[in-house]
Design a protein around this motif. Structure first.
Motif, PDB file in Angstrom:
ATOM      1  N   VAL A 192       0.844  -1.208   0.000  1.00 53.06           N
ATOM      2  CA  VAL A 192       0.000   0.000   0.000  1.00 53.06           C
ATOM      3  C   VAL A 192       0.875   1.253   0.000  1.00 53.06           C
ATOM      4  N   GLU A 193       1.941   1.246   0.812  1.00 53.39           N
ATOM      5  CA  GLU A 193       2.825   2.425   0.866  1.00 53.39           C
ATOM      6  C   GLU A 193       3.516   2.663  -0.470  1.00 53.39           C
ATOM      7  N   LYS A 194       3.924   1.569  -1.103  1.00 59.31           N
ATOM      8  CA  LYS A 194       4.624   1.695  -2.382  1.00 59.31           C
ATOM      9  C   LYS A 194       3.693   2.258  -3.459  1.00 59.31           C
ATOM     10  N   VAL A 195       2.475   1.736  -3.507  1.00 62.83           N
ATOM     11  CA  VAL A 195       1.511   2.211  -4.509  1.00 62.83           C
ATOM     12  C   VAL A 195       1.210   3.695  -4.274  1.00 62.83           C
ATOM     13  N   LYS A 196       1.101   4.067  -2.994  1.00 68.84           N
ATOM     14  CA  LYS A 196       0.823   5.458  -2.647  1.00 68.84           C
ATOM     15  C   LYS A 196       1.971   6.362  -3.099  1.00 68.84           C
ATOM     16  N   ALA A 197       3.193   5.927  -2.841  1.00 70.18           N
ATOM     17  CA  ALA A 197       4.371   6.729  -3.200  1.00 70.18           C
ATOM     18  C   ALA A 197       4.484   6.901  -4.720  1.00 70.18           C
ATOM     19  N   CYS A 198       4.022   5.909  -5.477  1.00 70.41           N
ATOM     20  CA  CYS A 198       4.155   5.977  -6.936  1.00 70.41           C
ATOM     21  C   CYS A 198       3.100   6.853  -7.582  1.00 70.41           C
ATOM     22  N   GLY A 199       1.981   7.065  -6.920  1.00 66.28           N
ATOM     23  CA  GLY A 199       0.934   7.949  -7.440  1.00 66.28           C
ATOM     24  C   GLY A 199       0.569   7.634  -8.877  1.00 66.28           C
ATOM     25  N   GLY A 200       0.629   8.647  -9.735  1.00 67.03           N
ATOM     26  CA  GLY A 200       0.219   8.470 -11.129  1.00 67.03           C
ATOM     27  C   GLY A 200       1.303   7.919 -12.032  1.00 67.03           C
ATOM     28  N   LYS A 201       2.521   7.738 -11.494  1.00 67.14           N
ATOM     29  CA  LYS A 201       3.649   7.367 -12.359  1.00 67.14           C
ATOM     30  C   LYS A 201       3.500   6.048 -13.125  1.00 67.14           C
ATOM     31  N   PRO A 202       2.949   4.986 -12.496  1.00 65.86           N
ATOM     32  CA  PRO A 202       2.887   3.714 -13.239  1.00 65.86           C
ATOM     33  C   PRO A 202       1.671   3.567 -14.151  1.00 65.86           C
ATOM     34  N   CYS A 203       0.961   4.657 -14.477  1.00 63.80           N
ATOM     35  CA  CYS A 203      -0.247   4.590 -15.303  1.00 63.80           C
ATOM     36  C   CYS A 203      -1.368   3.778 -14.658  1.00 63.80           C
ATOM     37  N   GLY A 250      -3.498   8.987 -11.584  1.00 63.27           N
ATOM     38  CA  GLY A 250      -3.071   9.708 -10.380  1.00 63.27           C
ATOM     39  C   GLY A 250      -3.813  11.004 -10.128  1.00 63.27           C
ATOM     40  N   MET A 251      -4.927  11.209 -10.856  1.00 62.87           N
ATOM     41  CA  MET A 251      -5.652  12.465 -10.707  1.00 62.87           C
ATOM     42  C   MET A 251      -6.972  12.281  -9.975  1.00 62.87           C
ATOM     43  N   GLY A 252      -7.013  11.259  -9.117  1.00 63.35           N
ATOM     44  CA  GLY A 252      -8.175  11.053  -8.270  1.00 63.35           C
ATOM     45  C   GLY A 252      -9.227  10.162  -8.901  1.00 63.35           C
ATOM     46  N   GLY A 253      -9.835   9.318  -8.053  1.00 62.93           N
ATOM     47  CA  GLY A 253     -10.897   8.444  -8.549  1.00 62.93           C
ATOM     48  C   GLY A 253     -10.992   7.188  -7.712  1.00 62.93           C
ATOM     49  N   LYS A 254     -11.976   6.382  -8.074  1.00 63.44           N
ATOM     50  CA  LYS A 254     -12.269   5.199  -7.262  1.00 63.44           C
ATOM     51  C   LYS A 254     -11.397   4.007  -7.619  1.00 63.44           C
ATOM     52  N   THR A 255     -10.846   4.002  -8.840  1.00 66.21           N
ATOM     53  CA  THR A 255     -10.082   2.829  -9.262  1.00 66.21           C
ATOM     54  C   THR A 255      -8.600   3.154  -9.386  1.00 66.21           C
ATOM     55  N   THR A 256      -7.801   2.633  -8.452  1.00 69.04           N
ATOM     56  CA  THR A 256      -6.342   2.777  -8.514  1.00 69.04           C
ATOM     57  C   THR A 256      -5.736   1.486  -9.032  1.00 69.04           C
ATOM     58  N   ALA A 257      -6.370   0.358  -8.689  1.00 70.85           N
ATOM     59  CA  ALA A 257      -5.893  -0.941  -9.193  1.00 70.85           C
ATOM     60  C   ALA A 257      -7.065  -1.718  -9.776  1.00 70.85           C
TER      61      ALA A 257
END
Lengths: 171, 283
Positions: free
Chosen positions: B165-176, B233-240
């Protein structure tokens, strides 16, 4: 708000934009990634193969096809802009007023002088539809993804993700 | 055989698998904010263009990775490596692909996606007389967000969740994002990362057959989506779109966790080569 803009951009153009606006951009944009940024910043301004005043840089390494001696852009979405954070002040100091990429950048350097436009990462086939032709290519010695592709675009649909007033859409 | 591998590479980069497309459509329906819908709408349009015009959906056609299950009695065992390299060269020209293989010392890009160690081939010797291979074109932006954690056994599965969770948070929008997360737990540093990458070959929406692991996959998916990073990375319900966990036994002192972040373009294709030379290509 949705607006149509044409390059080169003026300071007034960019100051009018707010994070969240949609911009349909037309005119000339220049691709540059890591190696091209290093070269841009190593050369005197007058030796650059494009005029940086009001120019728009696109963080992109396209898929290209060469037919009958001319290049065609096949797929051309944005690359991760954060890698170029280290060159950001340098290129903005040259007069660049717009950067197109994905994933966002440091917001502060844009204040009062430039904007960051986001296009959807991975949507390269869609982005290529806005590219009308390749006007020139420089620095092919860096390899196709890292070369400087001078592209003519028409109504390239972009989101203002970081504006010149300190606002950013990134979480 | 070479043509079949070229075809699989073309399929992988021009056609996003149906399970991934369904997950992206569902995400589009779920989102209410305009920016998330702008991005997901563009993604769905790009997928459609890739499919109908047979062009790479994403310009980053990746580092080509091959996972080969080589049947010991296949008559083609001795030819397969050369065929993969040749197919990579041909596909670079014909699909076309972006040349993505750069010399680490000189920075030189020879232009055909081959070079020292690439394309990357992982071998597994199996019984039988067939060869089956998976093609996984792996993009750089998402790979840059991948990571390894050598946890202590005391940190255990709670530690796995916290790390991811921390890693995904740190990456934000970078990994598409919306991303697919491949996670390997156990085995050792190298093996956990290999398991994580192979996990990406599973269909989106399909859970690990071990119910206990399936449950952790579901919990992690919820936690990651609760971050609100959203599409690009610009906000929304689906990150994964999904979380895939694979495990191996661990050393008593170690709790290795390999995390491979995959962009929404979770590309793949498969090839089977029969002993009589017939081939099948599918996704």
């Amino acid at each position: 708000m949705a607006v149509r803009l044409r390059t080169p951009l003026s300071t007034e153009d960019v100051l009018r934009l707010k994070a969240g606006d949609v911009v349909y951009l037309s005119g000339e944009i220049v691709t540059a990634r890591d190696s091209a940024h290093r070269r841009i910043l190593s050369l005197p301004k007058e030796k650059l193969p494009f005029n940086p005043e009001g120019a728009v840089i696109y963080h992109c390494g396209p898929v290209v096809r060469k037919t009958h001696g001319s290049y065609e852009i096949v797929s051309a979405g944005p690359t991760t802009s954060a890698r170029m954070n280290r060159y950001l002040d340098g290129v903005l100091d040259l007069g660049i007023r717009g950067i197109i990429g994905k994933g966002g950048m440091k917001a502060e350097p844009f204040r009062g002088r430039a904007v960051y436009f986001a296009f959807t990462g991975g949507a390269g086939s869609l982005a290529a539809k806005s590219v009308k032709r390749v006007r020139a290519v420089h620095w092919l010695d860096l390899g196709i993804p890292e070369a400087l592709w001078v592209l003519e675009v028409e109504d390239f649909p972009l989101l203002v993700a970081i504006d010149a007033h300190g606002n950013s859409l990134y979480r | 055989m070479i043509e079949a591998i070229v075809e699989a590479i073309r399929l992988a980069v021009t056609r996003i698998p149906d399970d991934v497309v369904s997950a992206l459509r569902e995400a589009y329906e779920r989102e209410e904010n305009g920016v998330a819908r702008f991005n997901l709408g563009n993604i769905l349009r790009a997928i459609e263009i890739g499919r109908t015009e047979s062009i790479p959906v994403c310009q980053d056609t990746g580092t080509l990775m091959f996972f080969v299950k080589a049947g010991l009695r296949s008559p083609f065992l001795g030819e397969i490596e050369r065929a993969i390299v040749e197919a990579t060269r041909l596909a670079t020209e014909k699909v076309p692909l972006r040349p993505n293989a750069v010399d680490v010392l000189t920075g030189k890009n020879l232009g055909d996606n081959t070079g020292r160690g690439v394309p990357i081939i992982h071998w597994e010797l199996v019984g039988g007389n067939e060869i089956e291979m998976a093609v996984l074109p792996k993009g750089g932006g998402s790979e840059n967000c991948s990571a390894l954690a050598m946890l202590t056994p005391g940190e255990g599965w709670e530690g796995v969740k916290r790390f991811v969770v921390e890693k995904v948070k740190a990456c934000g929008g970078k990994p598409c994002p919306p991303v697919v997360l491949g996670i390997g737990v156990g085995g050792g540093a190298d093996y956990s990362l290999l398991l994580a990458k192979k996990a990406l070959l599973r269909r989106v929406g399909e859970r690990n057959p071990d119910e206990r692991i399936a449950e952790i996959e579901g919990e992690l998916l919820e936690e990651v989506n609760a971050l609100g990073i959203g599409p690009m990375g610009m906000g929304g319900k689906t990150t994964a779109l999904d979380v895939k966990i694979e495990v191996a036994h661990r050393h008593p002192a170690s709790f290795p966790v390999g995390l491979i972040v995959q962009c929404w373009a979770n590309r793949r294709a498969f090839v089977r080569i029969k002993p009589d030379g017939r081939v099948e290509v599918w996704q």
